[in-house]
Design a protein around this motif. Structure first.
Motif, PDB file in Angstrom:
ATOM      1  N   GLU A  97       0.828  -1.211   0.000  1.00 52.24           N
ATOM      2  CA  GLU A  97       0.000   0.000   0.000  1.00 52.24           C
ATOM      3  C   GLU A  97       0.862   1.261   0.000  1.00 52.24           C
ATOM      4  O   GLU A  97       0.569   2.222  -0.714  1.00 52.24           O
ATOM      5  CB  GLU A  97      -0.943   0.011   1.213  1.00 52.24           C
ATOM      6  CG  GLU A  97      -1.851   1.219   1.271  1.00 52.24           C
ATOM      7  CD  GLU A  97      -2.754   1.373   0.041  1.00 52.24           C
ATOM      8  OE1 GLU A  97      -3.125   2.526  -0.250  1.00 52.24           O
ATOM      9  OE2 GLU A  97      -3.079   0.370  -0.620  1.00 52.24           O
ATOM     10  N   GLN A 101       0.820   4.133  -2.903  1.00 51.34           N
ATOM     11  CA  GLN A 101       0.586   5.544  -2.609  1.00 51.34           C
ATOM     12  C   GLN A 101       1.731   6.415  -3.148  1.00 51.34           C
ATOM     13  O   GLN A 101       1.481   7.475  -3.719  1.00 51.34           O
ATOM     14  CB  GLN A 101       0.422   5.766  -1.096  1.00 51.34           C
ATOM     15  CG  GLN A 101      -0.849   5.185  -0.533  1.00 51.34           C
ATOM     16  CD  GLN A 101      -2.087   5.858  -1.105  1.00 51.34           C
ATOM     17  OE1 GLN A 101      -2.113   7.056  -1.346  1.00 51.34           O
ATOM     18  NE2 GLN A 101      -3.118   5.062  -1.350  1.00 51.34           N
ATOM     19  N   HIS A 104       1.434   6.676  -6.843  1.00 49.32           N
ATOM     20  CA  HIS A 104       0.328   7.583  -7.179  1.00 49.32           C
ATOM     21  C   HIS A 104       0.806   9.038  -7.107  1.00 49.32           C
ATOM     22  O   HIS A 104       0.516   9.838  -8.005  1.00 49.32           O
ATOM     23  CB  HIS A 104      -0.850   7.356  -6.228  1.00 49.32           C
ATOM     24  CG  HIS A 104      -1.970   8.326  -6.416  1.00 49.32           C
ATOM     25  ND1 HIS A 104      -2.839   8.263  -7.482  1.00 49.32           N
ATOM     26  CD2 HIS A 104      -2.333   9.408  -5.685  1.00 49.32           C
ATOM     27  CE1 HIS A 104      -3.700   9.257  -7.396  1.00 49.32           C
ATOM     28  NE2 HIS A 104      -3.416   9.966  -6.312  1.00 49.32           N
TER      29      HIS A 104
END
Length: 165
Positions: A97, A101, A104
């Motif tokens: 995760e 992130q 992103h």
């Protein structure tokens, strides 16, 4: 692409993490002055001892029983609470995760290529509106940006979709 993740520290004991494609890549970048402290921009960097994450779950035959409260309390330092470490599955999900992130955030930045140092200076001086950017800069350009108080951070290729092979 496999990455080596090293715990690093500068001469002022600022501890941070560095991601490299190999030990040789770390050595080369450090020799060129490209490995810098993200806090004070020092290039006097040393590696710290770190515990690598090893996937050895296949070596376990059975899960040991959870310690009872008395056992857990007996290991906790006087006056401190004991905290259970996350399971390897939880840690794997958390790492995935975090990587998603960060990628992103990188995708949301403008790739200014070789104009990186110029764009960063123009934003710092107020000539243009600040925005997240990424690009390339020489060691000397990075050094000059740091000396001028402009914060930059190298990102490994694995986080930049445009630079993946």
């Amino acid at each position: 692409m496999a990455l080596k993740v090293f715990d690093l520290a500068c001469e002022h004991d600022h501890v941070f993490e560095g991601w490299f494609t190999s030990q040789e890549s770390y050595d080369d970048q450090r020799a060129q002055g490209m490995v810098r402290c993200p806090i004070c921009h020092s290039d006097q960097i040393t590696r710290r001892v770190s515990a690598p994450h090893l996937n050895v779950s296949h070596l376990r035959r059975e899960t040991p029983p959870a310690p009872d409260v008395e056992t857990a309390e007996s290991f906790a330092p006087q006056g401190r609470a004991a905290v259970a470490a996350p399971s390897s599955d939880q840690l794997t999900r958390l790492q995935a995760e975090v990587l998603r992130q960060i990628r992103h955030i990188v995708r949301q930045s403008d790739d200014v290529g070789a104009r990186f140092a110029d764009e960063a200076r123009r934003m710092h001086s107020g000539e243009i509106q600040e925005r997240p950017i990424r690009g390339t800069a020489s060691v000397e350009e990075c050094r000059e940006l740091a000396e001028d108080g402009i914060s930059i951070m190298p990102i490994p290729d694995i986080l930049d979709d445009d630079r993946l092979q």
